[in-house]
Design a protein around this motif. Structure first.
Motif, PDB file in Angstrom:
ATOM      1  N   GLY A  71       0.783  -1.228   0.000  1.00  0.00           N
ATOM      2  CA  GLY A  71       0.000   0.000   0.000  1.00  0.00           C
ATOM      3  C   GLY A  71       0.812   1.274   0.000  1.00  0.00           C
ATOM      4  N   GLU A  72       2.094   1.199  -0.386  1.00  0.00           N
ATOM      5  CA  GLU A  72       2.896   2.419  -0.477  1.00  0.00           C
ATOM      6  C   GLU A  72       3.662   2.448  -1.793  1.00  0.00           C
ATOM      7  OE1 GLU A  72       6.135   3.044   2.207  1.00  0.00           O
ATOM      8  OE2 GLU A  72       7.014   1.063   1.908  1.00  0.00           O
ATOM      9  N   VAL A  73       4.024   3.665  -2.198  1.00  0.00           N
ATOM     10  CA  VAL A  73       5.002   3.849  -3.275  1.00  0.00           C
ATOM     11  C   VAL A  73       6.339   4.106  -2.595  1.00  0.00           C
ATOM     12  CG1 VAL A  73       5.694   5.204  -5.270  1.00  0.00           C
ATOM     13  CG2 VAL A  73       3.261   4.821  -4.821  1.00  0.00           C
ATOM     14  N   HIS A  74       7.285   3.220  -2.820  1.00  0.00           N
ATOM     15  CA  HIS A  74       8.591   3.301  -2.160  1.00  0.00           C
ATOM     16  C   HIS A  74       9.650   3.545  -3.230  1.00  0.00           C
ATOM     17  CE1 HIS A  74      10.990   2.139   1.544  1.00  0.00           C
ATOM     18  NE2 HIS A  74      11.903   2.456   0.628  1.00  0.00           N
ATOM     19  N   ALA A  75      10.296   4.700  -3.163  1.00  0.00           N
ATOM     20  CA  ALA A  75      11.314   5.061  -4.153  1.00  0.00           C
ATOM     21  C   ALA A  75      12.658   4.457  -3.768  1.00  0.00           C
ATOM     22  CB  ALA A  75      11.433   6.573  -4.265  1.00  0.00           C
ATOM     23  N   LEU A  76      13.332   3.878  -4.754  1.00  0.00           N
ATOM     24  CA  LEU A  76      14.692   3.365  -4.598  1.00  0.00           C
ATOM     25  C   LEU A  76      15.599   4.220  -5.471  1.00  0.00           C
ATOM     26  CD1 LEU A  76      16.754   1.305  -3.590  1.00  0.00           C
ATOM     27  CD2 LEU A  76      16.058  -0.210  -5.461  1.00  0.00           C
ATOM     28  N   LEU A  77      16.499   4.970  -4.851  1.00  0.00           N
ATOM     29  CA  LEU A  77      17.316   5.949  -5.559  1.00  0.00           C
ATOM     30  C   LEU A  77      18.797   5.628  -5.431  1.00  0.00           C
ATOM     31  CD1 LEU A  77      15.528   9.262  -4.462  1.00  0.00           C
ATOM     32  CD2 LEU A  77      14.967   7.727  -6.363  1.00  0.00           C
ATOM     33  N   GLY A  78      19.567   6.178  -6.364  1.00  0.00           N
ATOM     34  CA  GLY A  78      21.015   6.011  -6.351  1.00  0.00           C
ATOM     35  C   GLY A  78      21.572   6.345  -7.713  1.00  0.00           C
ATOM     36  N   GLU A  79      22.869   6.608  -7.765  1.00  0.00           N
ATOM     37  CA  GLU A  79      23.528   6.842  -9.045  1.00  0.00           C
ATOM     38  C   GLU A  79      23.472   5.594  -9.913  1.00  0.00           C
ATOM     39  OE1 GLU A  79      27.149   9.608  -9.342  1.00  0.00           O
ATOM     40  OE2 GLU A  79      27.504   8.478  -7.515  1.00  0.00           O
TER      41      GLU A  79
ATOM     42  N   SER B 119      13.656   6.145 -10.101  1.00  0.00           N
ATOM     43  CA  SER B 119      13.672   7.274 -11.023  1.00  0.00           C
ATOM     44  C   SER B 119      14.795   8.220 -10.637  1.00  0.00           C
ATOM     45  CB  SER B 119      12.330   8.018 -10.996  1.00  0.00           C
ATOM     46  OG  SER B 119      12.367   9.153 -11.855  1.00  0.00           O
ATOM     47  N   HIS B 120      15.317   8.919 -11.649  1.00  0.00           N
ATOM     48  CA  HIS B 120      16.289   9.973 -11.398  1.00  0.00           C
ATOM     49  C   HIS B 120      15.628  11.347 -11.431  1.00  0.00           C
ATOM     50  CE1 HIS B 120      19.600   7.230 -11.335  1.00  0.00           C
ATOM     51  NE2 HIS B 120      19.369   6.825 -12.559  1.00  0.00           N
ATOM     52  N   ARG B 121      14.302  11.362 -11.529  1.00  0.00           N
ATOM     53  CA  ARG B 121      13.565  12.621 -11.543  1.00  0.00           C
ATOM     54  C   ARG B 121      12.986  12.853 -10.149  1.00  0.00           C
ATOM     55  NH1 ARG B 121      10.293  11.945 -17.312  1.00  0.00           N
ATOM     56  NH2 ARG B 121      12.133  12.019 -18.655  1.00  0.00           N
ATOM     57  N   LEU B 122      13.637  13.713  -9.384  1.00  0.00           N
ATOM     58  CA  LEU B 122      13.242  13.897  -7.999  1.00  0.00           C
ATOM     59  C   LEU B 122      11.863  14.524  -7.874  1.00  0.00           C
ATOM     60  CD1 LEU B 122      16.540  15.015  -6.221  1.00  0.00           C
ATOM     61  CD2 LEU B 122      15.480  12.756  -6.311  1.00  0.00           C
TER      62      LEU B 122
ATOM     63  N   ALA C 276      30.741  -3.074 -23.367  1.00  0.00           N
ATOM     64  CA  ALA C 276      29.843  -1.929 -23.189  1.00  0.00           C
ATOM     65  C   ALA C 276      28.574  -2.332 -22.454  1.00  0.00           C
ATOM     66  CB  ALA C 276      29.507  -1.307 -24.534  1.00  0.00           C
ATOM     67  N   GLY C 277      28.106  -3.563 -22.689  1.00  0.00           N
ATOM     68  CA  GLY C 277      26.880  -4.019 -22.064  1.00  0.00           C
ATOM     69  C   GLY C 277      26.970  -4.187 -20.564  1.00  0.00           C
ATOM     70  N   THR C 278      28.195  -4.203 -20.011  1.00  0.00           N
ATOM     71  CA  THR C 278      28.365  -4.366 -18.559  1.00  0.00           C
ATOM     72  C   THR C 278      28.478  -3.029 -17.836  1.00  0.00           C
ATOM     73  OG1 THR C 278      30.791  -4.484 -18.682  1.00  0.00           O
ATOM     74  CG2 THR C 278      29.560  -6.550 -18.962  1.00  0.00           C
ATOM     75  N   LEU C 279      28.477  -1.922 -18.569  1.00  0.00           N
ATOM     76  CA  LEU C 279      28.569  -0.607 -17.945  1.00  0.00           C
ATOM     77  C   LEU C 279      27.208  -0.177 -17.411  1.00  0.00           C
ATOM     78  CD1 LEU C 279      30.679   1.377 -20.583  1.00  0.00           C
ATOM     79  CD2 LEU C 279      31.512   0.201 -18.543  1.00  0.00           C
ATOM     80  N   SER C 280      27.209   0.758 -16.457  1.00  0.00           N
ATOM     81  CA  SER C 280      25.966   1.362 -16.002  1.00  0.00           C
ATOM     82  C   SER C 280      25.366   2.200 -17.127  1.00  0.00           C
ATOM     83  CB  SER C 280      26.217   2.245 -14.783  1.00  0.00           C
ATOM     84  OG  SER C 280      26.973   3.395 -15.154  1.00  0.00           O
ATOM     85  N   GLY C 281      24.089   2.546 -16.984  1.00  0.00           N
ATOM     86  CA  GLY C 281      23.413   3.314 -18.036  1.00  0.00           C
ATOM     87  C   GLY C 281      24.088   4.647 -18.310  1.00  0.00           C
TER      88      GLY C 281
ATOM     89  N   ILE D 120      19.318   8.554 -16.625  1.00  0.00           N
ATOM     90  CA  ILE D 120      20.675   8.826 -16.145  1.00  0.00           C
ATOM     91  C   ILE D 120      20.596   9.456 -14.760  1.00  0.00           C
ATOM     92  CG2 ILE D 120      22.803  10.087 -16.619  1.00  0.00           C
ATOM     93  CD1 ILE D 120      22.162   7.860 -18.601  1.00  0.00           C
ATOM     94  N   ASP D 121      21.538   9.100 -13.869  1.00  0.00           N
ATOM     95  CA  ASP D 121      21.507   9.632 -12.514  1.00  0.00           C
ATOM     96  C   ASP D 121      21.847  11.116 -12.499  1.00  0.00           C
ATOM     97  OD1 ASP D 121      24.506  10.070 -11.617  1.00  0.00           O
ATOM     98  OD2 ASP D 121      24.456   8.186 -12.735  1.00  0.00           O
TER      99      ASP D 121
END
Length: 500
Positions: A30-38, A199-202, A396-401, A429-430
């Motif tokens: 019953g909540e929206v829980h944001a998971l953030l990070g670079e 999301s990276h959109r605060l 390249a496929g192993t790099l972060s976005g 992108i972060d």
């Protein structure tokens, strides 16, 4: 409230690379829980563990108070966990409805697909969640990236999940579709679903999230109620430092010289009668509601698909019949594409190969390559863009976005083209990497590059672009600058005949 999902000291290593080191997470039904990070903080690895795609090396996860150890994505689906990954998992040759119900199709006694029941199930799903208009019978490969993202969301919702994971799900969506998804997330939470929102959109996070957990370098560094924390604290927790500013100072650098002049320009059925000038030293933004011709504008300028009208490049009339012709050295155009993984990179090849494949002539003589010259170009670009890769030979496929996007920027800059077409370059992108990309754009403009810049985030256009060209129904609705360049005025120009 009882915690539905908990993770304690979860670890994951890939050889000598630590993806997660003691990650903790706790979220309620019953909540929206944001998971953030670079990018590279461990978020993707963590949700892949929840989705059954990756097995952890250590730690515990419980779901509904019971141990949760999925060994396969089907185990996660059976447990009620549905992920929507940023990188889509759809099949291009199937239709929308076939993708949504893949391997769960309604079957007849003869084990054939009941086409009518499939259509009715799809239409009922769309109606229940008030989906934006998509034809169930349309082949997926004919859809835009935004519409494919909607299909991925529909596929996840079709399982009526207890836990819905949205990984940068709005990054490809326009303003209307984004508002729909934010409202949907809140509605699902009110009905008892746990929505894990990445999301990276605060602004989006603050709008819908009840609580926030922050990962950094594979570990949990903070968790708090959204109302009790400010943006600066969130960013500092993500980066491990205070960030001076996201958007660089915007100093006028445009000259009177026109890099690209379009007159009566059009492409396909969506784009027509565009009269527009892009000047040397300018960042010209492009805005509009989803599907109003932005994609066609960028593709046609890069020679993808047919184009109509007159195009002048640096004062000379030019017909661009393909990407190879667009990339004609310093007088040419280079593109950062909409879909970086499918159209911008060779994921199974190294960072070095991705950077230099388009410019192999720069270190080749008499048919022989000069490895030292190539290595010098690669090392300089990796250093200049701060690409985080173990070695230039890392795939390249192993790099972060964010680092994948930097590789695409590096490839583009090595072409030496001075007209840059940037299609949503910070999608997914972060915040730290976004700041670097925005600063790079302004630095390049100051050096005389001409930049055409589309973003699905209106705030980016307002703060980074010198002017913003707003498309409406495939035509130029307005060109905004100065005080008129605001999110409100962009939306007005995109939705009505005239901007106020």
């Amino acid at each position: 409230m009882t915690e539905l999902l908990t993770a304690t000291a979860v670890t994951k290593n890939y050889g000598g690379i630590v993806a997660l080191s003691r990650a903790d997470f706790s979220a309620r039904a019953g909540e929206v829980h944001a998971l953030l990070g670079e990018n590279g903080a461990g978020k993707s690895t963590f949700i892949q563990i929840l989705a059954g795609a990756v097995r952890p090396n250590g730690g515990t996860v419980t779901l509904g108070g019971q141990p949760y150890r999925p060994r396969h994505p089907q185990d996660a689906r059976d447990a009620g966990i549905s992920p929507v990954f940023q990188e889509l998992s759809l099949i291009p040759d199937l239709t929308v409805e076939q993708n949504i119900w893949f391997r769960r199709e309604p079957l007849s006694f003869a084990r054939t697909v009941r086409a009518r029941a499939l259509r009715e199930a799809t239409e009922a799903l769309f109606a229940r969640h008030q989906f934006p208009a998509i034809r169930p019978d349309q082949e997926l490969r004919r859809l835009t990236l935004a519409d494919r993202q909607l299909v991925e969301i529909a596929k996840a919702l079709s399982a009526d999940p207890k836990v819905l994971i949205l990984d940068e799900a709005t990054s490809a969506l326009g303003p209307r579709e984004t508002e729909w998804l934010l409202g949907l997330s809140q509605g699902l939470a009110r009905a008892g679903t746990l929505v894990i929102y990445i999301s990276h959109r605060l602004g989006e996070v603050r709008q819908i999230a009840d609580r926030i957990t922050v990962f950094r370098n594979g570990a949990t560094v903070a968790a708090y109620d959204t109302k009790e924390v400010d943006d600066e604290t969130i960013i500092a927790d993500m980066l491990g430092r205070r960030m001076d500013r996201l958007y660089p100072e915007r100093k006028p650098t445009a000259t009177d010289r026109v890099a690209v002049r379009l007159r009566g320009f059009g492409a396909g059925h969506r784009l027509a009668d565009i009269d527009l000038d892009l000047r040397e030293g300018e960042v010209l933004g492009v805005a509009g509601m989803q599907g109003h011709g932005q994609r066609e504008l960028f593709q046609a300028l890069f020679g993808i698909g047919g184009a109509r009208g007159t195009v002048e490049i640096w004062g000379k009339a030019k017909t661009i019949r393909g990407p190879r012709q667009a990339l004609t050295g310093r007088d040419g155009l280079a593109l950062v594409p909409e879909d970086r993984r499918n159209h911008g990179l060779l994921l199974s090849r190294s960072v070095r190969e991705n950077l230099t494949l388009s410019v192999i002539s720069r270190f080749t003589r008499f048919g022989l390559t000069d490895p030292k010259r190539e290595a010098k170009l690669v090392d300089e670009m990796i250093a200049a863009l701060k690409i985080k890769a173990g070695t230039p030979e890392q795939l390249a496929g192993t790099l972060s976005g964010g680092n994948q996007q930097k590789v695409i920027f590096g490839k583009m800059l090595l072409t030496e083209a001075r007209i840059l077409l940037l299609y949503d370059p910070t999608r997914g992108i972060d915040v730290g990497t976004k700041g670097e990309i925005f600063q790079l754009m302004r630095d390049l403009a100051a050096k005389g590059y001409a930049i055409l810049f589309y973003s699905s985030d209106l705030a980016e256009l307002v703060h980074v672009a010198d002017r913003v060209a707003v498309l409406r129904n495939g035509r130029l609705g307005a060109v905004l600058e100065g005080e008129d360049n605001s999110e409100r005025q962009i939306l007005r120009a995109a939705m009505i005949e005239r901007a106020a």
